[in-house]
Design an enzyme around this catalytic site. Structure first.
Site, PDB file in Angstrom:
ATOM      1  N   GLU A  87       0.828  -1.213   0.000  1.00  0.00           N
ATOM      2  CA  GLU A  87       0.000   0.000   0.000  1.00  0.00           C
ATOM      3  C   GLU A  87       0.858   1.256   0.000  1.00  0.00           C
ATOM      4  OE1 GLU A  87      -3.564   2.023   2.695  1.00  0.00           O
ATOM      5  OE2 GLU A  87      -2.065   0.744   3.658  1.00  0.00           O
ATOM      6  N   ASP A 128      -5.579   2.803  -1.411  1.00  0.00           N
ATOM      7  CA  ASP A 128      -6.307   3.635  -0.457  1.00  0.00           C
ATOM      8  C   ASP A 128      -6.535   5.003  -1.088  1.00  0.00           C
ATOM      9  OD1 ASP A 128      -6.920   5.454   1.709  1.00  0.00           O
ATOM     10  OD2 ASP A 128      -6.256   3.884   3.083  1.00  0.00           O
ATOM     11  N   GLN A 167      -9.470   1.123  -0.174  1.00  0.00           N
ATOM     12  CA  GLN A 167      -9.865   1.707   1.107  1.00  0.00           C
ATOM     13  C   GLN A 167     -10.241   3.170   0.901  1.00  0.00           C
ATOM     14  OE1 GLN A 167      -6.282   0.693   3.391  1.00  0.00           O
ATOM     15  NE2 GLN A 167      -7.454  -0.825   4.529  1.00  0.00           N
ATOM     16  N   GLU A 223     -11.775   2.809   6.237  1.00  0.00           N
ATOM     17  CA  GLU A 223     -10.681   2.991   7.197  1.00  0.00           C
ATOM     18  C   GLU A 223     -10.613   4.466   7.592  1.00  0.00           C
ATOM     19  OE1 GLU A 223      -6.162   1.309   7.648  1.00  0.00           O
ATOM     20  OE2 GLU A 223      -6.590   2.560   5.908  1.00  0.00           O
TER      21      GLU A 223
END
Length: 262
Positions: free
Chosen positions: A140, A175, A204, A240
């Protein structure tokens, strides 16, 4: 409609951790993710998932001494044995017990001496170990405002690593919160990377800039969720974020999607 996973490390913190599973299920979530499972017995976590009717979709491999500020060790020379023991002796057994299909591997900090070659070698090794169990390994890109000095920051850097290693089960954890802060241009990047056979394994979200609910801030998430549908994304979207107040009270953004969860 997107399928959402509640991140139990950030959401439902008004409850003890083991009680967050039932709270998430009560609010309509069918899947969860969180940072680390290792403080709890595998059997206890599996029971909480089963009793709440939830799927575990993601957790992180051991990151080193997280409480002391370490943010992964996969790219740190001299820590290879520690990384590999943690992956085999902790991450893989937890993934099996929780029927979790993917494990996120954190790289570490540049200030700790992170090196690309070490990262490549460890990721290739981990992907091989995970593939034998039918699991994915994720990396990530993380913004350096939330984690100053994190080794991996950009989508193109992550995709280059994945391509260089060439393991089919090494994927990207994309993300959108981190991506917006570092790069922006989210729609173009989603169209570029969410393609058949592409490397995105998980997405995310959080509001930008304050990492609260995804109905606050500079991103038009309903439009982005519709784009995910248009692009055929079938994975989960991890929520998240840090709720501004109680988690359940801030779930207005989730209401239009609640009945379509699976």
């Amino acid at each position: 409609m997107p399928r959402f996973a509640a991140n139990l490390s950030m959401m439902y913190t008004e409850h003890d951790f083991l009680d967050r599973f039932a709270a998430a299920a009560h609010d309509g979530f069918k899947a969860v993710e969180y940072l680390f499972p290792y403080a709890f017995e595998r059997a206890e976590l599996a029971a909480r998932l089963r009793d709440a009717g939830l799927r575990q979709v993601l957790f992180n491999a051991p990151p080193g001494d997280f409480e002391a500020g370490e943010r992964g060790i996969a790219a740190l020379p001299g820590r290879e044995d520690e990384f590999r023991r943690g992956f085999v002796e902790q991450a893989l057994p937890y993934a099996e017990a929780l029927a979790c299909p993917r494990i996120h591997v954190m790289a570490g900090l540049r200030s700790a001496g992170a090196v690309r070659e070490t990262y490549l070698a460890n990721l290739a090794w981990a992907a091989g170990q995970a593939r034998a169990q039918g699991l994915e390994v994720l990396i990530e890109p993380i913004n350096t405002r939330d984690i100053p000095g994190y080794f991996l920051n950009r989508q193109d850097e992550a995709h280059a690593l994945i391509a260089e290693i060439g393991a089919p089960n090494l994927k990207l954890q994309m993300d959108l919160y981190h991506c917006q802060i570092v790069e922006g241009d989210l729609a173009t990047k989603l169209r570029r990377y969410l393609v058949p056979g592409g490397a995105v394994g998980h997405i995310q979200i959080a509001g930008v800039p304050d990492r609260h609910e995804p109905d606050l801030g500079e991103l038009n998430y309903p439009w982005l969720f519709a784009l995910l549908d248009e692009l055929g994304y079938a994975g989960h979207v991890g929520a998240e974020y840090r709720p501004r107040a109680g988690t359940s009270a801030g779930l207005g953004w989730f209401a239009p999607y609640k009945d379509s969860q699976s």
